[in-house]
Enzyme design. Structure first.
Site, PDB file in Angstrom:
ATOM      1  N   HIS A 138      -0.382  -4.868  -3.768  1.00 17.56           N
ATOM      2  CA  HIS A 138       0.146  -4.559  -2.662  1.00 17.56           C
ATOM      3  C   HIS A 138       1.526  -5.053  -1.941  1.00 17.56           C
ATOM      4  CE1 HIS A 138      -4.365  -5.602  -2.468  1.00 17.56           C
ATOM      5  NE2 HIS A 138      -4.160  -5.642  -0.598  1.00 17.56           N
ATOM      6  N   GLU A 170     -10.292   5.483   0.342  1.00 16.57           N
ATOM      7  CA  GLU A 170      -9.346   6.569   0.572  1.00 16.57           C
ATOM      8  C   GLU A 170      -9.537   7.620   0.256  1.00 16.57           C
ATOM      9  OE1 GLU A 170      -8.102   2.082  -0.250  1.00 16.57           O
ATOM     10  OE2 GLU A 170      -9.695   3.553  -0.401  1.00 16.57           O
TER      11      GLU A 170
END
Length: 788
Positions: free
Chosen positions: A585, A516
């Site tokens: 999540h 990321e």
């Protein structure tokens, strides 16, 4: 931090055997050989020395200002900036940058004064007379202030005038002056000069590594033959972004034919190994290897062409860099060079080693061994041996460098400071890509997409709208390129890029590793070099892995650089909930992002909004984060009619989704929401209307810029407000909306502003708990009724 292990200079030639052979201290050529073979000229040899003197004098100035309580030569100035000096490392900056071209780029570190000075020095040395005159005269007020002249000056004299200007602007930035390279916004740890290919120094250790990969990726796409040297210390190459960046730079798809273009990323990773991070010792303490270059074979079979170089020998550095540049220009990059050197001062000037009593993490004996091979002294001796200069000329050069630095420091000390009224200058660009340069227009497609034939009167899904937006912008502008995890063949975790690979090809949309920080950092570097990248972070939960690149780099780079670059970077991510994925999540972390000035944040609520906002983000010349909602991609609540013709939704303008009828009597309320909460607010409003309560529903669309005016005007009609968001209540973005409404619409409010939000817990997994956790239309109705 060990004194038990002494790291003294030992440049015995050899090889390191680790998965392959890494050359170590192999350079053995004499200066005479370099001259005879035409690798160097007499003039370039003198420039190498002059540049090192140029750097040494600026660094000694900072030392003297600190140690002499503001006294330096003829001036008195209380210097309050950082003091991360590169005394002892001048050969690395000089030798590397002397080996690249005027148009090549660098990124640098918090100890990067020397990199900045060397980049400007050799850029100026490469300029012809018209370019020098333009440089000196482009700011007439500054030219006159410094007393610079161009009339009746020969080329050599013009270069000296230009060097004065360059030095002044560097010192002015250190001193926090408006005339500094970054207008006093960045200071010494963030100095940048985009006009000369210096993409900026970075106070975050390793912060520029991702940028360097992205900037070089832009060279690959633009085919401009530029290389990027990424200067960073040994400490930086122990950071996570170093692994991510080097892995991304060496991805096989760049060279193995998977993409149409076979060309490696032309980044040269320059490890400035001065043996210590801050105080942690690279060899023997904080790593398990002898040389950081050993890691090269962990990334590709060529070992990144790794080489270990004597960082105290400017000729060895120049030679290694010149060979690395040749490899990079041939498409054989990236290259990993490790320069072994020493900083003669501590991490900063508060870290002293003047006597044995100061010894903490290194010994005075070790320091003195390195000082014996001071790069300025050893190279001066080589020049004198070849009769290029003598002791008298050397003293003259030293005197000229000192006097130039003193004069420019005096001018910088007296220069104007920034006006606090200009505090916001450089935060955002006011431009967008309204016109595409001809060379990037109307790019070919490999396959005609089926959706070109759709009926515009038929609603499409949120996901389909995102794909259409991408197709239109990628076809419109070849600079729009997508990368991220699993977005190519698979089409993304939620299918929001499905089919684009077949339509546009892998040179326009490609997968990355799960990295990321490098995804965002490379996007930033590419944007600064002229591309319009769109990078994806699969879940907003994962953006925390990239927050340095988002908040310290993308958000701040334009402002800290004094407004120099445009940064047309779009970061896509998603929020979810309701699927039992629990606390890593399912979070709604949008409130984290507006706390970093320099970012625009949009959260579309249906297909029409998703397409228009995404297209506007891609064309905007600022970093924009688009946060899509996973539950809207295919849900009927996310569907809407979407025009086939080109349209944009302006960033910073809210939309009234449901207006109240002011002619009706009865209770009224303004409901403010964004993303998935908007359709829920609409459902609640319809139910409330049946009970005699009129609700005006406003889709915020963008969290920043925040359209507070539209909210205030609504509250002036309704006298009540409810703010709805999926995120937890504590410090959710609703708190900011509430605070601003309280400040600007207080006189119109008949009651407190109510927030509808999730409880202050991580999202739970159990269906019954998650249902209770997520706000719904019933919660909105209860809040409105309670307010009444």
């Amino acid at each position: 931090m060990v004194r038990e292990i002494t790291v003294v200079p030992d440049f015995t030639p050899g090889f390191v055997e680790v998965g392959g052979r890494i050359p170590k201290f192999q350079y053995s050529r004499s200066l005479r050989q370099e001259l005879d073979e035409g690798n160097l000229t007499l003039g370039r040899c003198l420039d190498l020395l002059k540049c090192m003197l140029f750097i040494r004098n600026l660094e000694e100035m900072i030392r003297e200002l600190r140690e002499n309580r503001g006294k330096y030569g003829p001036i008195k100035f209380l210097y309050g900036g950082a003091s991360h000096l590169s005394i002892g490392q001048e050969a690395v900056s000089t030798g590397c940058i002397a080996a690249i071209g005027q148009d090549d780029c660098i990124t640098s570190s918090h100890r990067g004064h020397g990199d900045s000075l060397a980049k400007g020095y050799f850029a100026i040395k490469a300029m012809d007379r018209p370019d020098l005159v333009e440089l000196i005269t482009q700011d007439e007020k500054l030219r006159d202030y410094l007393g610079l002249k161009t009339d009746l000056k020969n080329h050599e004299e013009l270069m000296e005038e230009a060097l004065k200007l360059h030095l002044f602007r560097a010192i002015a930035e250190l001193f926090g002056k408006e005339a500094g390279y970054c207008r006093g916004r960045g200071g010494g740890m963030h100095i940048a000069d985009f006009s000369k290919g210096h993409l900026g120094a970075n106070a975050i250790v390793g912060g520029s590594l991702g940028m360097a990969v992205g900037a070089a990726f832009a060279s690959r796409i633009l085919e401009d033959n530029r290389v990027v040297i990424c200067f960073a210390g040994d400490g930086a190459f122990n950071n996570g972004i170093a692994h991510e960046a080097m892995n991304m730079a060496t991805m096989a798809q760049f060279t193995n034919g998977l993409m149409d273009k076979k060309f490696g990323i032309p980044t040269i990773f320059a490890v400035v190994n001065n043996q210590y991070g801050m105080t942690g010792q690279q060899r023997g303490e904080v790593t398990g290897i002898e040389f950081l270059a050993e890691r090269g074979f962990g990334y590709n079979k060529e070992g990144m062409h790794a080489e270990i170089v004597n960082g105290m020998d400017v000729l060895a550095i120049h030679d290694a860099t010149a060979r690395a540049v040749e490899l990079a220009r041939q498409g054989k990059g990236p290259v990993l060079l490790e320069f072994w050197c020493s900083r003669y001062k501590g991490h900063s000037l508060s870290d002293r080693l003047d006597k044995a009593e100061n010894e903490t993490y290194r010994t005075l004996k070790e320091l003195k061994e390195w000082q014996k091979i001071d790069p300025l002294k050893t190279f001066s001796h080589k020049l004198m041996k070849e009769k290029i200069l003598d002791e008298k000329i050397l003293r003259k050069l030293e005197k000229e460098a000192r006097e130039r630095n003193e004069r420019m420091a005096a001018k910088a000390a007296e220069a104007s400071s920034p006006d606090p009224k200009t505090m916001y200058f450089g935060l955002f660009s006011s431009t967008s890509s309204s016109q595409v340069p001809s060379q990037f227009r109307d790019t070919p497609v490999l396959k005609k997409p089926d959706f070109l034939n759709r009926d515009p009167e038929v609603e499409i899904t949120y996901r389909e709208a995102v794909i259409e937006a991408f197709f239109e912008e990628m076809k419109r502008d070849r600079r729009v390129i997508l990368w991220g995890e699993d977005i190519a063949d698979y089409g993304g975790a939620f299918g929001a890029t499905r089919g684009l690979l077949e339509i546009m090809g892998r040179d326009r949309i490609f997968n990355t590793a799960i990295s990321e920080a490098a995804i965002v950092g490379s996007g930033l570097g590419a944007a600064m070099r002229g591309l319009r990248p769109v990078v994806e972070i699969m879940y907003i939960d994962f953006i925390l892995l990239a927050m340095d690149q988002v908040g310290n780099q993308a958000a701040k780079w334009k402002y800290m650089s004094g407004g120099q670059p445009t940064i047309p970077l779009t970061i896509r991510t998603t929020i979810g909930g309701g699927k039992g994925y629990a606390g890593q999540h399912s979070q709604s972390l949008e409130a984290v992002l507006p706390h970093f000035p320099g970012l625009k944040i949009a959260m579309p609520s249906d297909a029409y909004e998703a397409k228009g906002l995404l297209k506007a983000a891609i064309r905007d010349d600022n970093p924009v984060i688009i946060i899509e909602h996973q539950n809207l991609y295919r849900h009927p609540l996310g569907k809407s009619r979407v025009p086939k013709e080109d349209y944009l939704i302006p960033l910073g303008k809210a939309k009234i989704k449901r207006k109240i009828d002011t002619a009706k009597n009865g209770s009224r309320v303004t409901i403010i929401a964004w993303s998935f909460m908007v359709p829920l607010a609409m459902k609640a409003a319809e139910e409330l209307a049946r009970e005699g309560i009129e609700a005006e529903v406003i889709d915020l669309r963008t969290l920043y810029p925040l359209d507070i005016e539209t909210l205030v005007k609504s509250v002036q009609k309704t006298n009540r407000a409810v703010v709805v968001h999926q995120a937890v209540r504590c410090m959710g973005f609703g708190a900011e909306v509430t605070a601003q409404l309280q400040e600007k619409a207080f006189d119109y409010l008949d009651g407190p502003i109510i927030r509808v939000a999730a409880p202050n817990t991580p999202p739970p997994s159990a269906p019954v708990l998650e249902k209770a956790f997520l706000p719904d239309e019933k919660d909105i109705m209860e809040a409105v009724k309670g307010l009444m």
